[in-house]
Design a protein around this motif. Structure first.
Motif, PDB file in Angstrom:
ATOM      1  N   ASN A   1      40.410  84.376 -45.130  1.00 24.54           N
ATOM      2  CA  ASN A   1      39.941  83.008 -44.332  1.00 24.54           C
ATOM      3  C   ASN A   1      41.072  81.972 -43.894  1.00 24.54           C
ATOM      4  OD1 ASN A   1      37.561  83.894 -45.199  1.00 24.54           O
ATOM      5  ND2 ASN A   1      37.273  82.530 -47.227  1.00 24.54           N
TER       6      ASN A   1
ATOM      7  N   THR B   1      40.082  81.744 -54.790  1.00 23.89           N
ATOM      8  CA  THR B   1      38.691  82.253 -55.964  1.00 23.89           C
ATOM      9  C   THR B   1      37.680  82.227 -54.490  1.00 23.89           C
ATOM     10  OG1 THR B   1      38.454  80.511 -56.410  1.00 23.89           O
ATOM     11  CG2 THR B   1      39.125  81.531 -57.806  1.00 23.89           C
ATOM     12  N   THR B   2      37.631  82.122 -53.588  1.00 21.43           N
ATOM     13  CA  THR B   2      36.394  81.586 -52.272  1.00 21.43           C
ATOM     14  C   THR B   2      36.520  83.019 -51.625  1.00 21.43           C
ATOM     15  OG1 THR B   2      36.698  79.405 -52.740  1.00 21.43           O
ATOM     16  CG2 THR B   2      36.193  80.549 -50.634  1.00 21.43           C
ATOM     17  N   ALA B   3      35.341  83.467 -52.105  1.00 24.63           N
ATOM     18  CA  ALA B   3      34.998  84.519 -50.562  1.00 24.63           C
ATOM     19  C   ALA B   3      35.078  85.076 -49.026  1.00 24.63           C
ATOM     20  CB  ALA B   3      33.095  85.127 -51.687  1.00 24.63           C
ATOM     21  N   GLN B   4      35.887  85.513 -49.162  1.00 26.55           N
ATOM     22  CA  GLN B   4      36.348  86.078 -48.126  1.00 26.55           C
ATOM     23  C   GLN B   4      35.055  86.232 -46.502  1.00 26.55           C
ATOM     24  OE1 GLN B   4      40.288  85.789 -46.863  1.00 26.55           O
ATOM     25  NE2 GLN B   4      39.315  85.202 -49.112  1.00 26.55           N
TER      26      GLN B   4
END
Lengths: 162, 756, 283
Positions: B155, B146-149
Motif C-alpha cells: 500500500n 494493520t491494514t491489509a495490502q
C-alpha cells in the motif's frame, strides 16, 4: 408526417446526404462525423455541456450531440466545414489564428460556429454579450483571453469590410 | 499586444508572435484529431470496466456477448501475449484485471465490433461475477501497519524524508495548519482515441494515437504485445489537450490487441464518462505543515507531513511525491527542515501527472502558511514573501543550490505594480456579478478580497532520469525539414520549432515531418520541458547544419567558414563583403544532421532527502482579486495579476496563451473542480457535474513576463507551461479568506465552506 | 424501429395513440443525454420538433392568460413580450444551460423530464400553471402541482402529449434566482421563484432542487401574507425577513448529493427567498 426507418436524408452545408442503416439513437454529431464524412464538429461531452459540436440548424446554434439525427430531416444544417465554400477563411477563423485563440484546437470548430452565429445576429456585440454567447463552449487550453481578443478582432475586421 | 497583420512584414523568427502552422486546419475543422481517423474495414473497440472499487473476479462469461451479431473479438487478461502489466515508473497496472479489480473503472475486458452500439450491447452481455471486497479509500488508513495490502507491491508506493539542519529549532513565531486538496481532472477536450492497423501477417502494428510521449507508449505497448519495438510503430494522432492525462497508457494496448486478434483496423475512443475512468488524475493530498520564524518573519525551519493518495496503481506517484516534498519550502529561503512524505495506494481512481505535478499541492499549503505567518508577524502578505524570497545561489532543503535565475522578489514586485481592477459598480450588469444570470446577488451582497500566491517549480524530469530529446534537421534548396517525435498537445512546439530553424538557418520555409517513432525519443510533453529539451534538440540540429553549410560555402567560395554568420536570410562574412542567400548556398546540396539534447545529470535523493535532484527552476507570482457573496458562499474571480519568470519570450502570444490557460485551470481547482468520491466511486464523471470554468468565469488576466535569460537553457527560455496554474490556486484561496475571514483549509472551496 | 416526425399536432396525436409506448422527443436536450450515456435505448420515437403549433404562445383576448406551447424554446422567453408578462420565466429561461441548450430546450421537455432541478418548473409552480395534455381523442387540463409526481415522474399517460401550459398574467412582482457553483451553464444547486399578486395580496414561493420535485411553500406564503400587506410595496422588517427565510428553509426537503449538501441547500433557499422578497418590496 415524415417517417424514417432505414433511410433518411439530411441537408448539410447545402447538400443532401443519404443516411442508411443507422441506429435510431445516433446523434446528429455521430452521423455527421461517422457517416457523412464531416468530422469538423467535435464531441467532448455528449451532453451539451461543452459546445464542441455546435452546428447551425435552421438558423440556431445548437449542440449536434443533442439532436437525434433521424429527426433532423428537413432542417438546414451548417457545420464548420460549410462556413465558407471557397477554402478562404472567415474573419472569425482568421482572427482565431492571428490572436492565438487556437491551442489544441479541439474546441475551436464549435467556438467558430457559435461566434459566426453570434455575429450574424449581432454584428457589434458587447463584451458581456460575447461572453454569454460562448459560455456554453468550454475551452480547456486558453483560459479564453485570446478567444475574446479574436472575437474583438473579427468584429472590427467585419465592420471595416462592410 | 497583437495585430492581425503582423506576419506579412515580419519574419516568423524567435521573439515574434509567429502563427500556428496547424491553425488553418484547426479553425476550419480539417485538423485530424486522433478521434477523426478512419480506416477501411475498421472495427470499433470498447472496454468493459469494473463497477467495484475492490473485488475478486470469480468468473467471466463471454458466451452471450459472442452471440451478438457484429461482435468480432472479446479479449481479457488471458489474451495478453506479453507482459500482463504496464506503468510509467513501476509496471504494476494490469492490462486487464486478472484476479482482482482495484478501482471503479479498471478494465476487465475489451470487445471489437462493427458499430459502437454493438460494442455497448456486447459489453452489457459479458457476465462477470465479482466477490465484492471492502475497499481501502483513505490514504492514512491504507498505510497503517494493520491494514491489509491491496496490491502485491503493498500500500505504500513511496516514503521519502527530507532531514536537514537543526531538527530542534523552535521559532519565535510558529504557525501551522493542515491543508487538503481534492482530486482534479485534466479534462482535456479531445477524448482518448487511437487507430491501430495490423501489419499483414499479424506480427506488427501501426498505431495512430493521441499521447504525450510516443516512445514511452511504444515501449509499454510492445512489451504487452510481446513484440520487438520495431514491430510497434506509432504516429501521433492529433491531440486535443493533455495536461498530464496522456502520459500514462489508457486504451493503447487494448486497441493494439484487438487489431492483432481480428487482423482488422480498430478504432477506440472514450466518451467523457469513460475518460474520467480511463486516465489518471491529480493526487488528492493532505499536508500538515509548521513554520518556525523570527518575530520579523524570517523563516527558520519547516516541518511537514505530506500524504498523496495515488489511487490503485502507482503511475508517476513516486515522482509526484518527490516534487511535493522538495517544493514544500516554496520560493523562500529555509535552512532547516523536517519533511515526511508518503505516496499511498488506495482503491480510489489512480492518480498521476497533471500540470504542476505535486507542486500544486505543496504550493497551496506553503502559501496558505505564508499568510498565516504574515498575520502572526503583523506584516503584509507582500512583505512576508519579500523578506524570505529566494535568490540564485540559495541552498534548498535538499542541499541543492539554486543555479537558475531566480527573480522571486521581482516577480512579487512587478505583480504588485499592476493596477487593481475598478470597484464593482452599483449598477453593474448581472453578468459582472457573482452568480451571473442566476441573479443570486446584488452589488451590496458582495465583498471584495485580495490574495497572493508565489511559487517555485522544477523544470524537466528529476532524480537521475536520463532525460533527452532528439531532432533531425535537413537543409536543401533553402527549405528545412525538421523531424522529431515531440508531441504537440496544443502548447505550440509546432510554432516554436520552425521559429528556431528560421532564426538559426536564415530560411523561411520549414516543413515539419510526421511526428512518429521513426526517430529517437523526444521525451514527454510534460514537466514544462519541451521548449528547453526539444527546443534544444532542434536548435542543436540546426546549428550542426549551419556549421556544415558554412563549411560548404567556405570550400565553394573560398571564404573562412569561421567568419560566416546568418543575417536575415543571407550568409555573410563578418569581416569581408561576401554575401549569399541561404537558398542559393543550399541549392543542390542536402545537409542532414541529428542532435540529441541532454540536460545536465541529476541525482536521486538519499535517505535524508539530500541530493541535486532537479535540473532547474522557474518562479511566478499571482495576485488574485475576487468578489464573494459571503452569505451564499459564491465566488467570482475578477482579476489575476501575474509576473512570471520566463527566461526569454520566444513567442509573445503563445506565451500569453499558456499563462492565461494555466490560470484558468488553477482557478478551477480553487473554486469548482473536483472529482467527488464516495467510497471509491466517482459521483460526477461528466461535464454536467465536473465543472470547468466558462467564458463567464474567466477573470481579467494582466501578465508581465520577466525576461532574464537562463544561462543553462539552450534558448535562454524556461518552460512556462506549469507555473501559471500553481500559485494562482492559493492566491484565489487567500483572496477568499481576505473577503470572508474564513480559514478555508481545503480546495476546491465550496459554497458551504464559506457560508457556514 | 421507427422515427416519426409529425408536422402537425394532429399527426403527432394520431402517432402517439397508435403507439403509446413510443418515446416522445422534444428539444432532445435531456433524452439524448440518456441515449448518449447508454441509459436508454429507444426503438420507436416521435419527434415534435417540427410541430409548429406547439412552438408558439398565445395571449388570451382579455390578456389574463397566456398559453405557452410546450415546444417553444427557452431562448424565445428571454426577451420580448413573454418576458414582459412573465419576468420570472424570462429569468429562469436565461439560466437554462447554454445558449445552444436554450435554442433547443423547452418547457415541454422540462415537464416531461420532471427533474427537480428543471429551471422553469419553480416558475410554473409559483404561477399555478395548468398543463394541457392531449391525446388523439381527448384533452385534459391538470394543475402543474398535480402533474409533477416525483423525481423524474409525472402524470402524463401513455399516448398523451404535453401540448402547452397556461399561465395566468399576474399584477405584481415576480422573480427567480438560482444558485450554482459556476457563473454560467450550471445545474441548479437550489433555486427559488417568488410571485406577488398585488391585487389579492397573495404570494407564491416555489423552490427547485430541494426536494423530489418542486417544493411549493404554502405555509410560509400564508404566514407572510398574514404579517405584511402584500398589496403594497413596503420594506419588510428584518425580523420578519429572517423568519420568512427560516420558514421557507423548513419547508424544503433537500438531500446531500455530489452537487451540494442538504444544509447548504436549506441555507440557500432561505437566503434566495429573503432576497427575492426584498426585491419584490423595493422594486
Amino acid at each position: 408526417m415524415i417517417a424514417n426507418t432505414e433511410i433518411y436524408n439530411l441537408t448539410v452545408n447545402g447538400s443532401k446526404h443519404e443516411v442508411r442503416d443507422a441506429w435510431v439513437g445516433e446523434s446528429l454529431l455521430y452521423v455527421l462525423r461517422e457517416r457523412l464524412g464531416l468530422p469538423g464538429s467535435k464531441g467532448a461531452c455528449e451532453q451539451g455541456e461543452c459546445g464542441s459540436c455546435t452546428v447551425i440548424m435552421d438558423g440556431q446554434a445548437v449542440c449536434s450531440c443533442l439532436v437525434m439525427a433521424a429527426t433532423a430531416i428537413g432542417s438546414e444544417i451548417t457545420t464548420v466545414e460549410g462556413l465558407t465554400n471557397d477554402g478562404t477563411l472567415t474573419a472569425v477563423q482568421d482572427a482565431f489564428i492571428t490572436e492565438g485563440g487556437v491551442q489544441c484546437g479541439f474546441c475551436t470548430p464549435g467556438l467558430v460556429v457559435a461566434i459566426e452565429h453570434l455575429l450574424a445576429n449581432n454584428p457589434e456585440p458587447t463584451d458581456l454579450e460575447i461572453k454569454e454567447s460562448i459560455s456554453g463552449n468550454i475551452c480547456r487550453c486558453t483560459g479564453y483571453g485570446r478567444i475574446f481578443e479574436a472575437v474583438a478582432t473579427a468584429v472590427s475586421t467585419r465592420n471595416a469590410g462592410r | 499586444m497583437s495585430s492581425a497583420t503582423q506576419t506579412s512584414t515580419r519574419r516568423e523568427i524567435l521573439g515574434n508572435s509567429a502563427l500556428r502552422p496547424d491553425g488553418v486546419a484547426k479553425v476550419s475543422g480539417k485538423f485530424e484529431f486522433s478521434s477523426d481517423l478512419h480506416a477501411e474495414h475498421m472495427l470499433w473497440g470498447a472496454t468493459l470496466r469494473s463497477p467495484h472499487p475492490y473485488a475478486r473476479i470469480v468468473s467471466i462469461d463471454l458466451s452471450a456477448a459472442y452471440k451478438i451479431l457484429g461482435v468480432e473479438a472479446i479479449i481479457t487478461n488471458d489474451d495478453v501475449p506479453g507482459k500482463k502489466t504496464y506503468g510509467l515508473i513501476a509496471s504494476d497496472q494490469p492490462v486487464f484485471a486478472s484476479e482482482f479489480v482495484r478501482y471503479v473503472g479498471e478494465p476487465v475486458a475489451a470487445v471489437a465490433a462493427d458499430h459502437p452500439e454493438t460494442c455497448r450491447r456486447a459489453l452489457a452481455a459479458i457476465k462477470v461475477e465479482y466477490e465484492v471486497l471492502t475497499p481501502v479509500t483513505d490514504a492514512e488508513f491504507a498505510i497503517l501497519p494493520t491494514t491489509a495490502q491491496i496490491h502485491p507491491d503493498g500500500n505504500l508506493i513511496r516514503h521519502q524524508r527530507i532531514i536537514t539542519g537543526d531538527q530542534n529549532l523552535q521559532g519565535e513565531v510558529i504557525v501551522e495548519g493542515t491543508y487538503e486538496l481534492g482530486m482534479q481532472d485534466q479534462a482535456f477536450l479531445g477524448l482518448e482515441a487511437a487507430l491501430a492497423i495490423p501489419d499483414t501477417g499479424g506480427n506488427g502494428i501501426e498505431m495512430y494515437v493521441a499521447t504525450q510521449w510516443l516512445h514511452e507508449d511504444q515501449k509499454q505497448i510492445a512489451a504487452c504485445l510481446g513484440l520487438p519495438l520495431e514491430k510497434v510503430r506509432l504516429t501521433l494522432g492529433g491531440v486535443g489537450g493533455a495536461f498530464g492525462a496522456r502520459e500514462d497508457i489508457s486504451l493503447q494496448v487494448h486497441c493494439a490487441l484487438l487489431a492483432l486478434r481480428t487482423s482488422r483496423p480498430i478504432k477506440m475512443q472514450y466518451g467523457r464518462e469513460e475518460s474520467f475512468y480511463g486516465h489518471v488524475h491529480r493526487h488528492p493530498a493532505k499536508i500538515w505543515i509548521r513554520h518556525h520564524a523570527t518575530r520579523a518573519g524570517v523563516i527558520q525551519r519547516i516541518e511537514s507531513r505530506m500524504v498523496f493518495d495515488g489511487g490503485a496503481y502507482a503511475s508517476t506517484s513516486s515522482a509526484v511525491l518527490i516534487n511535493g516534498i522538495t517544493h514544500i519550502q516554496g520560493p523562500y529561503k529555509c535552512l532547516n527542515a523536517t519533511v515526511d512524505g508518503f505516496a499511498v495506494r488506495t482503491n480510489n481512481p489512480p492518480c498521476g501527472a497533471m500540470r504542476g505535478f505535486g507542486v500544486v499541492q505543496a504550493c497551496y499549503a506553503h502559501e496558505s502558511q505564508m499568510d498565516k505567518l504574515a498575520t502572526a508577524c503583523g506584516i503584509s502578505p507582500v512583505e512576508i514573501r519579500l523578506i524570505n524570497a529566494m535568490v540564485t545561489g540559495d541552498k534548498l532543503i535538499t542541499g541543492q543550490v539554486v543555479e537558475s535565475v531566480a527573480p522571486v522578489a521581482r516577480c512579487i514586485n512587478e505583480t504588485n505594480s499592476i493596477p487593481m481592477p475598478a470597484a464593482l459598480a452599483k449598477n453593474a450588469d448581472p453578468l459582472e456579478i457573482v452568480g451571473g444570470s442566476g441573479l443570486t446577488s446584488l452589488p451590496h451582497n458582495i465583498v471584495r478580497g485580495v490574495g497572493w500566491g508565489v511559487s517555485i517549480k522544477n523544470l524537466m524530469y528529476s532524480e537521475a532520469f536520463d532525460d533527452f530529446a532528439t531532432a533531425r534537421c535537413q537543409l536543401q534548396d533553402g527549405v528545412v525539414h525538421l523531424k522529431y517525435a515531440t508531441v504537440e498537445v496544443g502548447q505550440g512546439f509546432v510554432i516554436l520549432a520552425p521559429q528556431i530553424a528560421r532564426s538559426v538557418l536564415g530560411v523561411d520555409e520549414v516543413v515539419i515531418d510526421p511526428v512518429d517513432t521513426r526517430i529517437g525519443s523526444a521525451g514527454s510533453t510534460s514537466a514544462s520541458r519541451q521548449t528547453w529539451m526539444s527546443g534544444g534538440a532542434v536548435d542543436g540540429a540546426c546549428r550542426l547544419v549551419r556549421q556544415r553549410l558554412f563549411e560548404h560555402i567556405g570550400k565553394k567560395y573560398d571564404v573562412d567558414p569561421m567568419r560566416l554568420v546568418i543575417e536575415d536570410t543571407d550568409v555573410v562574412d563578418m569581416i569581408g563583403d561576401f554575401r549569399i542567400s541561404v537558398t542559393e548556398a543550399s541549392t543542390g546540396v542536402l545537409i542532414d544532421e541529428t542532435f540529441e539534447h541532454h540536460h545536465r545529470p541529476t541525482q536521486e535523493l538519499d535517505e535524508n532527502g539530500q541530493g541535486n535532484c532537479h535540473v532547474a527552476f522557474a518562479f511566478v507570482a499571482h495576485r488574485a482579486v475576487v468578489d464573494v457573496d459571503v452569505e451564499l458562499g459564491l465566488v467570482k474571480v475578477i482579476q489575476i495579476a501575474t509576473a512570471q519568470d520566463v527566461g526569454r519570450v520566444l513567442n509573445p502570444i503563445a506565451a500569453l496563451g499558456q499563462i492565461e490557460g494555466g490560470i484558468a485551470q488553477g482557478l478551477g481547482l480553487a473554486v469548482m473542480e473536483e472529482i467527488v468520491l464516495d467510497n471509491g466511486k466517482m459521483r460526477n464523471p461528466s461535464f454536467t457535474d465536473y465543472l470547468l470554468p466558462t467564458a463567464l468565469d474567466a477573470p481579467q488576466v494582466v501578465a508581465i513576463m520577466i525576461e532574464e535569460p537562463e544561462p543553462q537553457a539552450p534558448l535562454g527560455a524556461k518552460g512556462i507551461g506549469e507555473p501559471p496554474c500553481i500559485s494562482v490556486t492559493p492566491a484565489i484561496a487567500a483572496a477568499i479568506r481576505n473577503a470572508t475571514g474564513r480559514d478555508l483549509l481545503r480546495v476546491p472551496i465550496r459554497p458551504q465552506d464559506i457560508c457556514f | 424501429m421507427t422515427v416519426l416526425v409529425p408536422l402537425t399536432l394532429k399527426e403527432a396525436l394520431i402517432a402517439t395513440s397508435a403507439n403509446p409506448s413510443a418515446q416522445i422527443i422534444q428539444g432532445g436536450t435531456d433524452l439524448m443525454v440518456e441515449i448518449n450515456f447508454n441509459h436508454r435505448k429507444p426503438t420507436d420515437v416521435i419527434a415534435l420538433r417540427r410541430v409548429n403549433e406547439i412552438r408558439n404562445y398565445e395571449i388570451s383576448a382579455d390578456r389574463s392568460r397566456v398559453t405557452v406551447g410546450a415546444g417553444l424554446p427557452y431562448q424565445k422567453m428571454e426577451h420580448g413580450e413573454l418576458a414582459e408578462l412573465f419576468p420570472a420565466l424570462a429569468q429562469a429561461a436565461r439560466t437554462v444551460g447554454s445558449p445552444q441548450i436554450r435554442a433547443a430546450g423547452s418547457i415541454g421537455g422540462n415537464l416531461g423530464t420532471c427533474s427537480p432541478a428543471g429551471d422553469a418548473l419553480p416558475v410554473l409552480s409559483a404561477l399555478n400553471a395548468i398543463v394541457n395534455l392531449h391525446t388523439a381523442t381527448s384533452f385534459r387540463e391538470i394543475s402543474v402541482h398535480d402533474f409533477m409526481l416525483g423525481v423524474k415522474r409525472n402524470a402524463r399517460q401513455p399516448g398523451e402529449i404535453i401540448v402547452s401550459t397556461t399561465l395566468p398574467v399576474i399584477d405584481g412582482w415576480q422573480g427567480y434566482a438560482k444558485v450554482g457553483v459556476r457563473n454560467a451553464m450550471v445545474i441548479s444547486v437550489a433555486s427559488c421563484c417568488l410571485v406577488v399578486d398585488r391585487n389579492v395580496g397573495a404570494i407564491a414561493v416555489s423552490l427547485g432542487a430541494v426536494g423530489p420535485t418542486i417544493v411549493r411553500c404554502r405555509e410560509t406564503e400564508a404566514w407572510i401574507a398574514s404579517q405584511i400587506d402584500l398589496r403594497k410595496v413596503s420594506a419588510v422588517a428584518p425580523n420578519l425577513l429572517k423568519e420568512f427565510g427560516d420558514r421557507i428553509a423548513s419547508e424544503s426537503k433537500p438531500i446531500d448529493d455530489h452537487r451540494s449538501t442538504a444544509a447548504y441547500r436549506r441555507h440557500a433557499v432561505a437566503t434566495l427567498s429573503r432576497r427575492l422578497l426584498t426585491r419584490a418590496n423595493t422594486q
